[in-house]
Design a protein around this motif. Structure first.
Motif, mmCIF file in Angstrom:
data_model
loop_
_atom_site.group_PDB
_atom_site.id
_atom_site.type_symbol
_atom_site.label_atom_id
_atom_site.label_comp_id
_atom_site.label_asym_id
_atom_site.label_seq_id
_atom_site.Cartn_x
_atom_site.Cartn_y
_atom_site.Cartn_z
ATOM 1 N N ASN A 95 0.829 -1.215 0.000
ATOM 2 C CA ASN A 95 0.000 0.000 0.000
ATOM 3 C C ASN A 95 0.858 1.258 0.000
ATOM 4 O OD1 ASN A 95 -2.409 -1.455 0.006
ATOM 5 N ND2 ASN A 95 -2.489 -1.546 2.237
ATOM 6 N N ARG A 96 1.949 1.236 0.759
ATOM 7 C CA ARG A 96 2.844 2.396 0.788
ATOM 8 C C ARG A 96 3.491 2.619 -0.582
ATOM 9 N NH1 ARG A 96 5.364 3.975 6.045
ATOM 10 N NH2 ARG A 96 3.971 3.267 7.683
ATOM 11 N N LEU A 97 3.848 1.516 -1.251
ATOM 12 C CA LEU A 97 4.464 1.644 -2.576
ATOM 13 C C LEU A 97 3.458 2.185 -3.583
ATOM 14 C CD1 LEU A 97 6.976 1.235 -4.275
ATOM 15 C CD2 LEU A 97 6.251 -1.119 -4.711
ATOM 16 N N LYS A 98 2.202 1.729 -3.486
ATOM 17 C CA LYS A 98 1.166 2.267 -4.376
ATOM 18 C C LYS A 98 1.031 3.773 -4.186
ATOM 19 C CE LYS A 98 -1.781 -1.851 -4.752
ATOM 20 N NZ LYS A 98 -3.089 -2.453 -4.373
ATOM 21 N N ASP A 99 1.030 4.202 -2.929
ATOM 22 C CA ASP A 99 0.933 5.642 -2.641
ATOM 23 C C ASP A 99 2.133 6.390 -3.205
ATOM 24 O OD1 ASP A 99 -1.450 5.243 -1.314
ATOM 25 O OD2 ASP A 99 -0.542 5.207 0.684
ATOM 26 N N GLU A 100 3.310 5.791 -3.058
ATOM 27 C CA GLU A 100 4.522 6.459 -3.541
ATOM 28 C C GLU A 100 4.505 6.556 -5.067
ATOM 29 O OE1 GLU A 100 9.312 6.407 -2.573
ATOM 30 O OE2 GLU A 100 7.992 4.857 -1.771
ATOM 31 N N ILE A 101 4.005 5.516 -5.729
ATOM 32 C CA ILE A 101 3.915 5.553 -7.192
ATOM 33 C C ILE A 101 2.918 6.619 -7.636
ATOM 34 C CG2 ILE A 101 3.136 4.236 -9.208
ATOM 35 C CD1 ILE A 101 4.317 1.739 -7.847
ATOM 36 N N ARG A 102 1.793 6.733 -6.928
ATOM 37 C CA ARG A 102 0.817 7.777 -7.252
ATOM 38 C C ARG A 102 1.443 9.160 -7.106
ATOM 39 N NH1 ARG A 102 -4.260 7.661 -3.767
ATOM 40 N NH2 ARG A 102 -4.803 9.405 -5.165
ATOM 41 N N ILE A 103 2.178 9.351 -6.016
ATOM 42 C CA ILE A 103 2.820 10.643 -5.795
ATOM 43 C C ILE A 103 3.852 10.920 -6.885
ATOM 44 C CG2 ILE A 103 4.321 11.969 -4.240
ATOM 45 C CD1 ILE A 103 2.986 10.404 -1.920
ATOM 46 N N SER A 104 4.622 9.893 -7.263
ATOM 47 C CA SER A 104 5.638 10.081 -8.306
ATOM 48 C C SER A 104 4.989 10.457 -9.631
ATOM 49 C CB SER A 104 6.486 8.810 -8.467
ATOM 50 O OG SER A 104 5.757 7.781 -9.117
ATOM 51 N N ASN A 105 3.800 9.886 -9.909
ATOM 52 C CA ASN A 105 3.088 10.241 -11.140
ATOM 53 C C ASN A 105 2.601 11.682 -11.092
ATOM 54 O OD1 ASN A 105 3.452 7.687 -12.236
ATOM 55 N ND2 ASN A 105 1.528 6.898 -11.430
ATOM 56 N N PHE A 106 2.084 12.104 -9.936
ATOM 57 C CA PHE A 106 1.647 13.496 -9.794
ATOM 58 C C PHE A 106 2.801 14.463 -10.016
ATOM 59 C CE2 PHE A 106 -1.810 11.934 -6.694
ATOM 60 C CZ PHE A 106 -2.738 11.849 -7.720
ATOM 61 N N LEU A 107 3.973 14.076 -9.532
ATOM 62 C CA LEU A 107 5.137 14.964 -9.591
ATOM 63 C C LEU A 107 5.957 14.779 -10.864
ATOM 64 C CD1 LEU A 107 6.374 14.573 -5.900
ATOM 65 C CD2 LEU A 107 5.067 16.465 -6.869
ATOM 66 N N SER A 108 5.564 13.786 -11.693
ATOM 67 C CA SER A 108 6.339 13.465 -12.903
ATOM 68 C C SER A 108 7.794 13.190 -12.555
ATOM 69 C CB SER A 108 6.232 14.609 -13.930
ATOM 70 O OG SER A 108 4.886 14.798 -14.315
ATOM 71 N N ALA A 109 7.978 12.399 -11.516
ATOM 72 C CA ALA A 109 9.328 12.059 -11.063
ATOM 73 C C ALA A 109 9.406 10.558 -10.813
ATOM 74 C CB ALA A 109 9.660 12.819 -9.783
ATOM 75 N N LYS A 110 10.603 10.008 -10.935
ATOM 76 C CA LYS A 110 10.787 8.600 -10.616
ATOM 77 C C LYS A 110 10.576 8.387 -9.121
ATOM 78 C CE LYS A 110 14.096 7.757 -14.350
ATOM 79 N NZ LYS A 110 15.484 7.333 -14.681
ATOM 80 N N VAL A 111 10.177 7.165 -8.761
ATOM 81 C CA VAL A 111 9.886 6.868 -7.355
ATOM 82 C C VAL A 111 11.067 7.226 -6.463
ATOM 83 C CG1 VAL A 111 9.423 5.009 -5.710
ATOM 84 C CG2 VAL A 111 8.178 5.080 -7.878
ATOM 85 N N ALA A 112 12.273 6.896 -6.908
ATOM 86 C CA ALA A 112 13.462 7.168 -6.098
ATOM 87 C C ALA A 112 13.726 8.661 -5.945
ATOM 88 C CB ALA A 112 14.681 6.478 -6.708
ATOM 89 N N GLN A 113 13.127 9.481 -6.815
ATOM 90 C CA GLN A 113 13.374 10.924 -6.774
ATOM 91 C C GLN A 113 12.236 11.695 -6.111
ATOM 92 O OE1 GLN A 113 13.853 11.533 -10.984
ATOM 93 N NE2 GLN A 113 16.067 11.142 -10.926
ATOM 94 N N VAL A 114 11.256 10.979 -5.543
ATOM 95 C CA VAL A 114 10.107 11.640 -4.924
ATOM 96 C C VAL A 114 10.521 12.609 -3.812
ATOM 97 C CG1 VAL A 114 8.119 11.216 -3.401
ATOM 98 C CG2 VAL A 114 8.322 9.993 -5.565
ATOM 99 N N PRO A 115 11.413 12.232 -2.872
ATOM 100 C CA PRO A 115 11.787 13.195 -1.814
ATOM 101 C C PRO A 115 12.325 14.505 -2.366
ATOM 102 C CG PRO A 115 12.537 10.992 -1.235
ATOM 103 C CD PRO A 115 12.067 10.919 -2.650
ATOM 104 N N GLU A 116 13.206 14.441 -3.376
ATOM 105 C CA GLU A 116 13.768 15.659 -3.953
ATOM 106 C C GLU A 116 12.683 16.469 -4.670
ATOM 107 O OE1 GLU A 116 15.014 12.655 -4.279
ATOM 108 O OE2 GLU A 116 16.946 12.787 -3.222
ATOM 109 N N ALA A 117 11.749 15.771 -5.342
ATOM 110 C CA ALA A 117 10.675 16.470 -6.047
ATOM 111 C C ALA A 117 9.745 17.168 -5.068
ATOM 112 C CB ALA A 117 9.892 15.480 -6.912
ATOM 113 N N VAL A 118 9.477 16.524 -3.938
ATOM 114 C CA VAL A 118 8.619 17.137 -2.913
ATOM 115 C C VAL A 118 9.304 18.354 -2.303
ATOM 116 C CG1 VAL A 118 7.559 16.794 -0.646
ATOM 117 C CG2 VAL A 118 7.365 15.020 -2.390
ATOM 118 N N GLU A 119 10.597 18.248 -2.048
ATOM 119 C CA GLU A 119 11.353 19.371 -1.498
ATOM 120 C C GLU A 119 11.333 20.560 -2.463
ATOM 121 O OE1 GLU A 119 13.422 21.669 1.076
ATOM 122 O OE2 GLU A 119 12.610 19.668 1.485
#
Length: 391
Positions: free
Chosen positions: A237-261
């Motif tokens: 479930n956490r990975l699904k959420d992270e993938i959704r967030i990465s899609n919103f941010l147009s960023a790879k999953v591994a780059q989500v923290p930097e994209a959020v910052e």
């Protein structure tokens, strides 16, 4: 060991036959039944009760009362008949995985740091453990690694019923003084603990032990964790959420923290620009407002609580009203937000009076109060002028 408690002798029991000794109505509109033997585990020691069915009737809860295992049923069952109990095995096995995993982690905390487990709860979403000492995040990760090494080693989980003399010479964890027959659960390399719960036979069945959060709690720490299948579902479930967030941010999953910052920084910059625009708007409005020594009301569109407060403060500081009231809302919804400001009158008194008359909510300090009011623009204007005129 009580031979009638099948969950101790054969903890992997999924179904069993029994004789119904009694069945009586409860105060809740359900029924309470006692059997000559049972595989349903009663709530206790931090472990929830089992659920399932007895002759197709739902078993809603199970508790021990005066030495008897009482089963709460959705419907009555006839006393004296033979009946088949079927345990919700997925739930039972999940609880066994969590309980054994908790013993491993708690035992290692005690072994390395001497802290006691002073609170334990298996909830629907996580297991929580309270320790009477503080751990660092690095220490917790070390404990988690070692706990999983115990899982990988697949050592047997032993259940012992030592005699009194043996018990005196045995070092084991216990939350309270025990009397009578003591049941000991031993996990080689990890833990020896008095326990009345159900456990898996070998540590490999725990699958994985994953800590989730750690907070300071009552002078120690509270750790949340999950094991086995529930840990897998949580990760999924956490990975699904992270993938959704990465899609919103147009960023790879591994780059989500930097994209959020980056998004946070851009948002702060926009907030700064918007704040500057509001300050310019306020100055333009103030320039056309004459000085006043009485109460003055201002109805503005699209203002948030922060802007209401800022505008009300500027108004009374620049003598645009002895008491200023700024309101934002609309008659269609019949709801307005307000900010009341003054350096010469108590805004707590005014706020309370207006709240009482207009079904309002809110409050504040002597110089500034905020909240919401119900009513039309004209109703609010009249109440404000009347109540402010009394101060």
């Amino acid at each position: 060991m009580d031979q009638n408690r099948l969950y101790y002798g054969t903890p992997y029991v999924k179904s069993f036959m029994c004789t119904v000794l009694s069945c009586t109505p409860s105060k809740k509109g359900t029924w309470e039944a006692v059997f000559d033997q049972t595989g349903f585990y009663p709530e206790g020691g931090g472990q929830p009760y089992d659920t399932g069915t007895i002759n197709g009737i739902s078993v809603l809860s199970v508790h021990e009362r005066a030495g008897e295992i009482v089963h709460e049923l959705a419907e009555p069952i006839e006393a004296g008949i033979r009946a088949e109990g079927i345990i919700d095995w997925n739930r039972r096995y999940d609880l066994m995985q969590q309980h054994t995993g908790e013993h491993i982690l708690s035992g290692l905390v005690h072994r390395h740091f001497g802290y006691d487990n002073v609170g334990f709860h298996m909830g629907a979403d996580e297991v929580t453990i309270d320790f009477n000492g503080v751990l660092t995040q690095e220490q917790l990760e070390m404990l988690e690694d070692e706990a999983n090494e115990i899982v990988y080693a697949n050592v047997p989980v032993k259940v012992l019923y030592p005699l009194d003399e043996e018990l005196k010479n045995l070092e084991y964890r216990s939350k309270k003084e025990l009397t009578g027959q003591v049941r000991i659960v031993e996990i080689p390399g990890a833990d020896v603990c008095a326990c009345c719960g159900t456990h898996v036979e070998c540590t490999g069945e725990v699958g994985i032990i994953k800590t989730r959060t750690m907070i300071h709690y009552k002078g120690g720490v509270r750790i949340s964790m999950l094991c086995g299948r529930l840990a897998l579902l949580d990760y999924r479930n956490r990975l699904k959420d992270e993938i959704r967030i990465s899609n919103f941010l147009s960023a790879k999953v591994a780059q989500v923290p930097e994209a959020v910052e980056k998004l946070k920084q851009e948002s702060q910059q926009k907030d700064g620009h918007i704040g500057e625009m509001w300050r310019q708007i306020f100055q333009l409005k103030l320039a056309v407002c004459p000085e006043s020594h009485g109460p003055e009301e201002f109805f503005e569109e699209g203002m948030e609580p922060l802007q209401l407060r800022q505008f009300a403060t500027l108004l009374y500081e620049q003598n645009k009203g002895r008491i200023t009231g700024v309101f934002s809302g609309n008659d269609e919804a019949g709801l307005y937000q307000y900010a009341l400001g003054s350096s010469q009158a108590d805004m707590r008194t005014l706020s309370k009076a207006m709240n009482d008359r207009l079904e309002g909510r809110g409050g504040g300090s002597m110089m500034m109060a905020q909240g919401t009011l119900k009513g039309t623009r004209e109703e609010i204007r009249l109440v404000f002028l009347e109540e402010a005129g009394k101060l």
